[in-house]
Enzyme design. Structure first.
Site, PDB file in Angstrom:
ATOM      1  N   TYR A 157       7.524   7.072  17.501  1.00  0.00           N
ATOM      2  CA  TYR A 157       7.613   7.060  16.028  1.00  0.00           C
ATOM      3  C   TYR A 157       8.827   7.885  15.577  1.00  0.00           C
ATOM      4  O   TYR A 157       9.627   7.424  14.763  1.00  0.00           O
ATOM      5  CB  TYR A 157       6.324   7.644  15.441  1.00  0.00           C
ATOM      6  CG  TYR A 157       6.324   7.746  13.928  1.00  0.00           C
ATOM      7  CD1 TYR A 157       6.101   6.633  13.136  1.00  0.00           C
ATOM      8  CD2 TYR A 157       6.550   8.978  13.297  1.00  0.00           C
ATOM      9  CE1 TYR A 157       6.107   6.729  11.746  1.00  0.00           C
ATOM     10  CE2 TYR A 157       6.552   9.079  11.907  1.00  0.00           C
ATOM     11  CZ  TYR A 157       6.326   7.957  11.141  1.00  0.00           C
ATOM     12  OH  TYR A 157       6.339   8.051   9.762  1.00  0.00           O
ATOM     13  N   SER A 177      11.373   9.927   8.065  1.00  0.00           N
ATOM     14  CA  SER A 177      10.295  10.928   8.116  1.00  0.00           C
ATOM     15  C   SER A 177      10.896  12.253   8.584  1.00  0.00           C
ATOM     16  O   SER A 177      11.879  12.247   9.338  1.00  0.00           O
ATOM     17  CB  SER A 177       9.234  10.465   9.120  1.00  0.00           C
ATOM     18  OG  SER A 177       8.435  11.552   9.532  1.00  0.00           O
ATOM     19  N   GLY A 234       5.848   0.683   7.855  1.00  0.00           N
ATOM     20  CA  GLY A 234       5.898   1.588   8.997  1.00  0.00           C
ATOM     21  C   GLY A 234       4.534   1.736   9.638  1.00  0.00           C
ATOM     22  O   GLY A 234       3.504   1.596   8.967  1.00  0.00           O
ATOM     23  N   ASN A 246      -1.066  -8.220   5.661  1.00  0.00           N
ATOM     24  CA  ASN A 246      -2.370  -8.697   5.193  1.00  0.00           C
ATOM     25  C   ASN A 246      -2.225  -9.470   3.869  1.00  0.00           C
ATOM     26  O   ASN A 246      -1.862  -8.889   2.838  1.00  0.00           O
ATOM     27  CB  ASN A 246      -3.294  -7.481   5.018  1.00  0.00           C
ATOM     28  CG  ASN A 246      -4.685  -7.880   4.600  1.00  0.00           C
ATOM     29  OD1 ASN A 246      -4.877  -8.570   3.599  1.00  0.00           O
ATOM     30  ND2 ASN A 246      -5.667  -7.468   5.381  1.00  0.00           N
ATOM     31  N   ASP A 269       4.508 -10.456   9.629  1.00  0.00           N
ATOM     32  CA  ASP A 269       4.234  -9.339  10.539  1.00  0.00           C
ATOM     33  C   ASP A 269       5.540  -8.894  11.205  1.00  0.00           C
ATOM     34  O   ASP A 269       6.031  -9.547  12.118  1.00  0.00           O
ATOM     35  CB  ASP A 269       3.205  -9.772  11.591  1.00  0.00           C
ATOM     36  CG  ASP A 269       2.808  -8.621  12.497  1.00  0.00           C
ATOM     37  OD1 ASP A 269       3.443  -7.539  12.390  1.00  0.00           O
ATOM     38  OD2 ASP A 269       1.873  -8.788  13.295  1.00  0.00           O
ATOM     39  N   THR A 321      -1.506   9.096   1.867  1.00  0.00           N
ATOM     40  CA  THR A 321      -1.719   7.634   1.951  1.00  0.00           C
ATOM     41  C   THR A 321      -2.649   7.342   3.140  1.00  0.00           C
ATOM     42  O   THR A 321      -3.013   8.243   3.895  1.00  0.00           O
ATOM     43  CB  THR A 321      -0.394   6.898   2.236  1.00  0.00           C
ATOM     44  OG1 THR A 321       0.021   7.218   3.567  1.00  0.00           O
ATOM     45  CG2 THR A 321       0.704   7.248   1.254  1.00  0.00           C
ATOM     46  N   ILE A 349       3.189   4.431  -0.117  1.00  0.00           N
ATOM     47  CA  ILE A 349       4.481   4.762  -0.748  1.00  0.00           C
ATOM     48  C   ILE A 349       5.167   3.485  -1.257  1.00  0.00           C
ATOM     49  O   ILE A 349       5.695   3.447  -2.368  1.00  0.00           O
ATOM     50  CB  ILE A 349       5.401   5.476   0.287  1.00  0.00           C
ATOM     51  CG1 ILE A 349       4.770   6.807   0.733  1.00  0.00           C
ATOM     52  CG2 ILE A 349       6.795   5.693  -0.276  1.00  0.00           C
ATOM     53  CD1 ILE A 349       5.454   7.460   1.934  1.00  0.00           C
ATOM     54  N   ARG A 371       0.857  -1.201   0.000  1.00  0.00           N
ATOM     55  CA  ARG A 371       0.000   0.000   0.000  1.00  0.00           C
ATOM     56  C   ARG A 371       0.891   1.248   0.000  1.00  0.00           C
ATOM     57  O   ARG A 371       2.093   1.172   0.270  1.00  0.00           O
ATOM     58  CB  ARG A 371      -0.878   0.038   1.260  1.00  0.00           C
ATOM     59  CG  ARG A 371      -1.922  -1.045   1.310  1.00  0.00           C
ATOM     60  CD  ARG A 371      -2.923  -0.854   2.440  1.00  0.00           C
ATOM     61  NE  ARG A 371      -2.406  -1.211   3.745  1.00  0.00           N
ATOM     62  CZ  ARG A 371      -2.209  -0.373   4.757  1.00  0.00           C
ATOM     63  NH1 ARG A 371      -2.474   0.926   4.615  1.00  0.00           N
ATOM     64  NH2 ARG A 371      -1.743  -0.807   5.916  1.00  0.00           N
TER      65      ARG A 371
HETATM   66  N1  LIG Z   1       2.223   8.972   4.799  1.00  0.00           N
HETATM   67  C1  LIG Z   1       2.988   9.898   5.345  1.00  0.00           C
HETATM   68  O1  LIG Z   1       2.572  11.054   5.539  1.00  0.00           O
HETATM   69  C2  LIG Z   1       4.417   9.574   5.718  1.00  0.00           C
HETATM   70  C3  LIG Z   1       5.274  10.639   6.016  1.00  0.00           C
HETATM   71  C4  LIG Z   1       6.599  10.373   6.351  1.00  0.00           C
HETATM   72  C5  LIG Z   1       7.043   9.067   6.392  1.00  0.00           C
HETATM   73  N2  LIG Z   1       6.183   8.045   6.096  1.00  0.00           N
HETATM   74  C6  LIG Z   1       6.715   6.694   6.161  1.00  0.00           C
HETATM   75  O2  LIG Z   1       6.559   6.079   4.887  1.00  0.00           O
HETATM   76  C7  LIG Z   1       6.424   4.673   5.049  1.00  0.00           C
HETATM   77  C8  LIG Z   1       5.217   4.198   4.255  1.00  0.00           C
HETATM   78  O3  LIG Z   1       4.076   4.831   4.798  1.00  0.00           O
HETATM   79  P1  LIG Z   1       2.706   4.914   4.006  1.00  0.00           P
HETATM   80  O4  LIG Z   1       2.235   6.292   4.161  1.00  0.00           O
HETATM   81  O5  LIG Z   1       2.867   4.318   2.671  1.00  0.00           O
HETATM   82  O6  LIG Z   1       1.820   3.983   4.969  1.00  0.00           O
HETATM   83  P2  LIG Z   1       0.605   3.008   4.632  1.00  0.00           P
HETATM   84  O7  LIG Z   1      -0.139   3.460   3.442  1.00  0.00           O
HETATM   85  O8  LIG Z   1      -0.094   2.872   5.930  1.00  0.00           O
HETATM   86  O9  LIG Z   1       1.332   1.623   4.272  1.00  0.00           O
HETATM   87  C9  LIG Z   1       2.102   0.948   5.233  1.00  0.00           C
HETATM   88  C10 LIG Z   1       2.646  -0.318   4.637  1.00  0.00           C
HETATM   89  O10 LIG Z   1       3.410  -1.004   5.654  1.00  0.00           O
HETATM   90  C11 LIG Z   1       2.887  -2.319   5.843  1.00  0.00           C
HETATM   91  N3  LIG Z   1       3.032  -2.697   7.251  1.00  0.00           N
HETATM   92  C12 LIG Z   1       2.586  -2.010   8.337  1.00  0.00           C
HETATM   93  N4  LIG Z   1       2.854  -2.689   9.458  1.00  0.00           N
HETATM   94  C13 LIG Z   1       3.505  -3.819   9.077  1.00  0.00           C
HETATM   95  C14 LIG Z   1       4.020  -4.935   9.776  1.00  0.00           C
HETATM   96  N5  LIG Z   1       3.932  -5.031  11.105  1.00  0.00           N
HETATM   97  N6  LIG Z   1       4.593  -5.929   9.090  1.00  0.00           N
HETATM   98  C15 LIG Z   1       4.682  -5.868   7.731  1.00  0.00           C
HETATM   99  N7  LIG Z   1       4.221  -4.836   7.012  1.00  0.00           N
HETATM  100  C16 LIG Z   1       3.632  -3.828   7.670  1.00  0.00           C
HETATM  101  C17 LIG Z   1       1.413  -2.201   5.415  1.00  0.00           C
HETATM  102  O11 LIG Z   1       0.830  -3.438   5.036  1.00  0.00           O
HETATM  103  P3  LIG Z   1      -0.096  -4.291   6.052  1.00  0.00           P
HETATM  104  O12 LIG Z   1      -0.909  -3.305   6.830  1.00  0.00           O
HETATM  105  O13 LIG Z   1      -0.854  -5.271   5.261  1.00  0.00           O
HETATM  106  O14 LIG Z   1       0.915  -4.984   6.887  1.00  0.00           O
HETATM  107  C18 LIG Z   1       1.552  -1.286   4.202  1.00  0.00           C
HETATM  108  O15 LIG Z   1       1.981  -2.031   3.077  1.00  0.00           O
HETATM  109  C19 LIG Z   1       6.299   4.419   6.544  1.00  0.00           C
HETATM  110  O16 LIG Z   1       7.523   3.961   7.039  1.00  0.00           O
HETATM  111  C20 LIG Z   1       5.970   5.786   7.117  1.00  0.00           C
HETATM  112  O17 LIG Z   1       6.422   5.929   8.434  1.00  0.00           O
HETATM  113  C21 LIG Z   1       4.884   8.265   5.749  1.00  0.00           C
END
Ligand SMILES: NC(=O)c1ccc[n+]([C@@H]2O[C@H](COP(=O)([O-])OP(=O)(O)OC[C@H]3O[C@@H](n4cnc5c(N)ncnc54)[C@H](OP(=O)(O)O)[C@@H]3O)[C@@H](O)[C@H]2O)c1
Length: 243
Positions: free
Chosen positions: A160, A147, A97, A39, A65, A195, A18, A16
Site C-alpha cells: 500500500y 497517503s 484505493g 459496486n 473494477d 471512512t 473521501i 464512498r
Molecule cells: N481513510 C483513510 O484513513 C485514508 C488515509 C490516507 C489515504 N486514504 C486514501 O484515500 C482514498 C479514499 O479512501 P477512503 O477512505 O475514502 O476509502 P473508502 O471509503 O473505502 O472508499 C474507497 C472508494 O474506492 C472505490 N474502489 C475501491 N476499489 C475499487 C476498484 N477496484 N475499482 C473501482 N473503485 C474502487 C470504492 O468503491 P467500491 O468498493 O464500490 O468499488 C469506494 O468508492 C484511497 O485512495 C485511500 O488510500 C485514505
C-alpha cells in the site's frame, strides 16, 4: 468561490468516503460529475446524492473494477464519453484505493496486483486517457489521493505504501510535462480519515482523525483555472491542512 459550470469531472472512488465528499464539492460548484467505482448499486445511490445547482447539470456513473487491470479502461472511458456527450473531462480525481493490512509474507501476488492496479496503475492510465482532451482544451486539473504512509511506511502496509509513494513521482513528473498546457497535477496526502477504510481500526486509539468533508474541501484551491499549485503535495492531518 470559482464555479465549474459546464466542466466535466471524473472521480474514481467517488461512491464512498473521501471520493464521495469530493464529488459533492465538485457538484456544488456546478460541475457534471462522473463517479467510477465497482459496486453498481452504491454507485447509483452516490450519483443520486450529488446536488444539482444549475440548469443542464447532470451526473452519471461508470461501474468498473480498477483492480482488474487497464486493458479495457481507455475504450470504456471512450464509450462513456459518447454515451453522455462529454467532449472532455477537465478534472480528474483519483480517490479509488484499497488498503493491504497484511504483512508482506502473508500477501499473495494477486493482492499485490490488485493494490497496484487500483491505487496506482489505473491512475496513470486514466490520466493518460484524459490528457489528450485536456491538452486540446488547454485546461486540466488532476488530483491524486496518496497517503502519509507513502513517506512513513507502516507494518502491514508495504505494498500500500509503495502504491502511494509511486504516485508522488508520477504526479511531480506529470506536473512538469503538462505545465505549458495549463494542466496541473497535485497530490493530497491524508493521515487517518474517518471512512470505511479505517473501520477495522475502530478498537485502536487513533488521534488526529480528519473528516472526509474537510479533506474534500482541501482540494478546491487546486482546481481553480487560475490555480498556481502544480506538483505539490497537500498534507492533511486532523484539522491541519498544509499546502
Ligand atoms: N481513510 C483513510 O484513513 C485514508 C488515509 C490516507 C489515504 N486514504 C486514501 O484515500 C482514498 C479514499 O479512501 P477512503 O477512505 O475514502 O476509502 P473508502 O471509503 O473505502 O472508499 C474507497 C472508494 O474506492 C472505490 N474502489 C475501491 N476499489 C475499487 C476498484 N477496484 N475499482 C473501482 N473503485 C474502487 C470504492 O468503491 P467500491 O468498493 O464500490 O468499488 C469506494 O468508492 C484511497 O485512495 C485511500 O488510500 C485514505
Amino acid at each position: 468561490m470559482f464555479k465549474l459550470v459546464g466542466i466535466n469531472s471524473l472521480v474514481t472512488g467517488g461512491s464512498r468516503g473521501i471520493g464521495l465528499e469530493i464529488s459533492k464539492e465538485l457538484a456544488k460548484l456546478g460541475s457534471n460529475v462522473c463517479i467510477v467505482s465497482r459496486n453498481g448499486e452504491i454507485n447509483e445511490k452516490a450519483v443520486k446524492e450529488l446536488p444539482i445547482v444549475c440548469e443542464g447539470q447532470k451526473h452519471f456513473g461508470m461501474v468498473y473494477d480498477l483492480s482488474q487491470g487497464i486493458h479495457e479502461l481507455e475504450p470504456t472511458i471512450q464509450k462513456l464519453k459518447e454515451m453522455h456527450s462529454v467532449k472532455a473531462f477537465n478534472i480528474y480525481v483519483h480517490s479509488a484505493g484499497i488498503i493491504q493490512s497484511k504483512l508482506l509474507l502473508q500477501t499473495t501476488s494477486s493482492d499485490i496486483q490488485s493494490i497496484m492496479n487500483t491505487n496506482t496503475i489505473s491512475a496513470m492510465s486514466i490520466s493518460k486517457s484524459l490528457l489528450k482532451d485536456m491538452v486540446k482544451e488547454r485546461y486540466g486539473r488532476i488530483v491524486l489521493v496518496s497517503s502519509v504512509l507513502a513517506a512513513t511506511g507502516f507494518p502491514g502496509e508495504s505494498v500500500y505504501s509503495a502504491s502511494k509513494s509511486a504516485l508522488i513521482g508520477f504526479s511531480k513528473s506529470l506536473a512538469q510535462e503538462m505545465n505549458r498546457y495549463n494542466i496541473t497535477c497535485n497530490l493530497i496526502s491524508p493521515g487517518y480519515v474517518d471512512t470505511d477504510m479505517i473501520k477495522h481500526l475502530k478498537n485502536s486509539k487513533l488521534s488526529n482523525i480528519s473528516k472526509a468533508e474537510d479533506v474534500a474541501k482541501s482540494i478546491l484551491p487546486l482546481l481553480d483555472r487560475d490555480s498556481a499549485y502544480n506538483g505539490k503535495t497537500v498534507k492533511i492531518q486532523g484539522d491541519s491542512i498544509v499546502y
